[in-house]
Design a protein around this motif. Structure first.
Motif, mmCIF file in Angstrom:
data_model
loop_
_atom_site.group_PDB
_atom_site.id
_atom_site.type_symbol
_atom_site.label_atom_id
_atom_site.label_comp_id
_atom_site.label_asym_id
_atom_site.label_seq_id
_atom_site.Cartn_x
_atom_site.Cartn_y
_atom_site.Cartn_z
ATOM 1 N N ASN A 32 0.860 -1.360 0.024
ATOM 2 C CA ASN A 32 -0.048 -0.086 -0.155
ATOM 3 C C ASN A 32 1.043 1.290 0.073
ATOM 4 O OD1 ASN A 32 -1.878 2.015 0.219
ATOM 5 N ND2 ASN A 32 -2.602 1.232 2.399
ATOM 6 N N ALA A 33 0.859 2.120 -0.988
ATOM 7 C CA ALA A 33 1.639 3.185 -1.260
ATOM 8 C C ALA A 33 1.135 4.409 -0.243
ATOM 9 C CB ALA A 33 1.747 3.766 -2.536
ATOM 10 N N ALA A 34 0.090 4.362 0.317
ATOM 11 C CA ALA A 34 -0.342 5.207 1.011
ATOM 12 C C ALA A 34 -0.049 5.397 2.566
ATOM 13 C CB ALA A 34 -2.093 5.278 1.178
ATOM 14 N N THR A 35 0.517 4.306 2.919
ATOM 15 C CA THR A 35 1.365 4.165 4.061
ATOM 16 C C THR A 35 2.422 4.924 4.354
ATOM 17 O OG1 THR A 35 0.815 1.646 3.962
ATOM 18 C CG2 THR A 35 2.535 2.354 5.790
ATOM 19 N N PRO A 36 2.767 5.930 5.241
ATOM 20 C CA PRO A 36 3.597 6.911 5.180
ATOM 21 C C PRO A 36 5.166 6.488 5.010
ATOM 22 C CG PRO A 36 2.166 6.992 7.310
ATOM 23 C CD PRO A 36 1.710 5.706 6.535
ATOM 24 N N PHE A 37 5.375 5.260 5.680
ATOM 25 C CA PHE A 37 6.773 4.888 5.316
ATOM 26 C C PHE A 37 7.110 4.535 3.976
ATOM 27 C CE2 PHE A 37 10.101 1.354 4.721
ATOM 28 C CZ PHE A 37 11.115 2.150 5.327
ATOM 29 N N ALA A 39 5.617 5.771 1.311
ATOM 30 C CA ALA A 39 5.317 6.811 0.443
ATOM 31 C C ALA A 39 6.678 7.656 0.777
ATOM 32 C CB ALA A 39 4.077 7.725 1.052
ATOM 33 N N TRP A 40 7.008 7.626 1.735
ATOM 34 C CA TRP A 40 8.571 8.312 2.053
ATOM 35 C C TRP A 40 9.472 7.698 1.295
ATOM 36 C CZ3 TRP A 40 13.000 6.179 4.110
ATOM 37 C CH2 TRP A 40 13.997 7.157 4.224
ATOM 38 N N LEU A 41 9.426 6.346 1.318
ATOM 39 C CA LEU A 41 10.362 5.523 0.570
ATOM 40 C C LEU A 41 10.439 5.751 -1.027
ATOM 41 C CD1 LEU A 41 12.728 3.262 0.718
ATOM 42 C CD2 LEU A 41 10.775 1.791 0.276
ATOM 43 N N TYR A 42 9.325 5.785 -1.451
ATOM 44 C CA TYR A 42 9.023 5.964 -2.793
ATOM 45 C C TYR A 42 9.420 7.564 -3.273
ATOM 46 C CZ TYR A 42 6.321 1.773 -3.394
ATOM 47 O OH TYR A 42 5.689 0.354 -3.235
ATOM 48 N N GLY A 43 9.179 8.177 -2.464
ATOM 49 C CA GLY A 43 9.515 9.609 -2.691
ATOM 50 C C GLY A 43 11.214 9.718 -2.647
ATOM 51 N N ALA A 44 11.853 9.057 -1.413
ATOM 52 C CA ALA A 44 13.026 9.247 -1.314
ATOM 53 C C ALA A 44 13.931 8.505 -2.503
ATOM 54 C CB ALA A 44 13.591 8.688 -0.034
ATOM 55 N N THR A 45 13.567 7.700 -3.136
ATOM 56 C CA THR A 45 14.073 6.835 -4.195
ATOM 57 C C THR A 45 13.879 7.245 -5.615
ATOM 58 O OG1 THR A 45 12.578 5.224 -3.956
ATOM 59 C CG2 THR A 45 14.626 4.872 -2.721
ATOM 60 N N ALA A 46 12.771 8.016 -5.777
ATOM 61 C CA ALA A 46 12.183 8.736 -6.955
ATOM 62 C C ALA A 46 13.361 9.113 -7.869
ATOM 63 C CB ALA A 46 11.045 9.454 -6.799
ATOM 64 N N SER A 47 14.194 9.757 -7.301
ATOM 65 C CA SER A 47 15.178 10.328 -8.039
ATOM 66 C C SER A 47 16.362 9.573 -8.375
ATOM 67 C CB SER A 47 15.890 11.605 -7.353
ATOM 68 O OG SER A 47 16.568 11.200 -6.144
ATOM 69 N N LEU A 48 16.425 8.326 -7.746
ATOM 70 C CA LEU A 48 17.346 7.387 -8.309
ATOM 71 C C LEU A 48 17.002 6.324 -9.195
ATOM 72 C CD1 LEU A 48 18.579 6.366 -4.546
ATOM 73 C CD2 LEU A 48 19.727 7.890 -6.142
ATOM 74 N N VAL A 49 15.695 6.220 -9.529
ATOM 75 C CA VAL A 49 15.149 5.212 -10.458
ATOM 76 C C VAL A 49 14.563 6.011 -11.786
ATOM 77 C CG1 VAL A 49 14.730 3.517 -8.768
ATOM 78 C CG2 VAL A 49 12.785 4.988 -9.392
ATOM 79 N N SER A 50 14.403 7.555 -11.732
ATOM 80 C CA SER A 50 13.645 8.177 -12.622
ATOM 81 C C SER A 50 14.566 8.090 -14.009
ATOM 82 C CB SER A 50 13.573 9.453 -12.188
ATOM 83 O OG SER A 50 14.553 10.346 -11.968
ATOM 84 N N PRO A 51 15.895 7.979 -13.867
ATOM 85 C CA PRO A 51 16.438 7.938 -15.254
ATOM 86 C C PRO A 51 16.111 6.678 -15.821
ATOM 87 C CG PRO A 51 18.191 8.774 -13.672
ATOM 88 C CD PRO A 51 16.763 8.138 -12.919
#
Length: 73
Positions: A32-37, A39-51
């Motif tokens: 569940n991506a709505a869970t705070p942890f 959501a934070w994890l996806y946001g924190a790693t988004a810049s690493l996987v976006s390329p």
């Protein structure tokens, strides 16, 4: 001096690798991506996987999702 710098670099890359591994596992089991942890994890790693996003589509295997953007880091 270089030993301390090397240790700090290893720690930083180890933490990044750990976070990307968690992201891969959470995406695989469709956590569940709505869970705070999560959501934070996806946001924190988004810049690493976006390329890598969009190179290969995610693979859906009957409820399990393989996120190739995370896996190909």
């Amino acid at each position: 001096m270089f030993g301390i710098i090397r240790t700090l670099i290893n720690i930083v890359f180890g933490v990044m690798e750990f976070l990307l591994t968690l992201r891969f596992i959470f995406k695989l089991f469709v956590v569940n991506a709505a869970t705070p942890f999560v959501a934070w994890l996806y946001g924190a790693t988004a810049s690493l996987v976006s390329p890598f996003a969009g190179i290969l589509p995610n693979l859906n295997l009957g409820g399990l999702i393989i996120d190739f953007a995370t896996w190909s880091r």
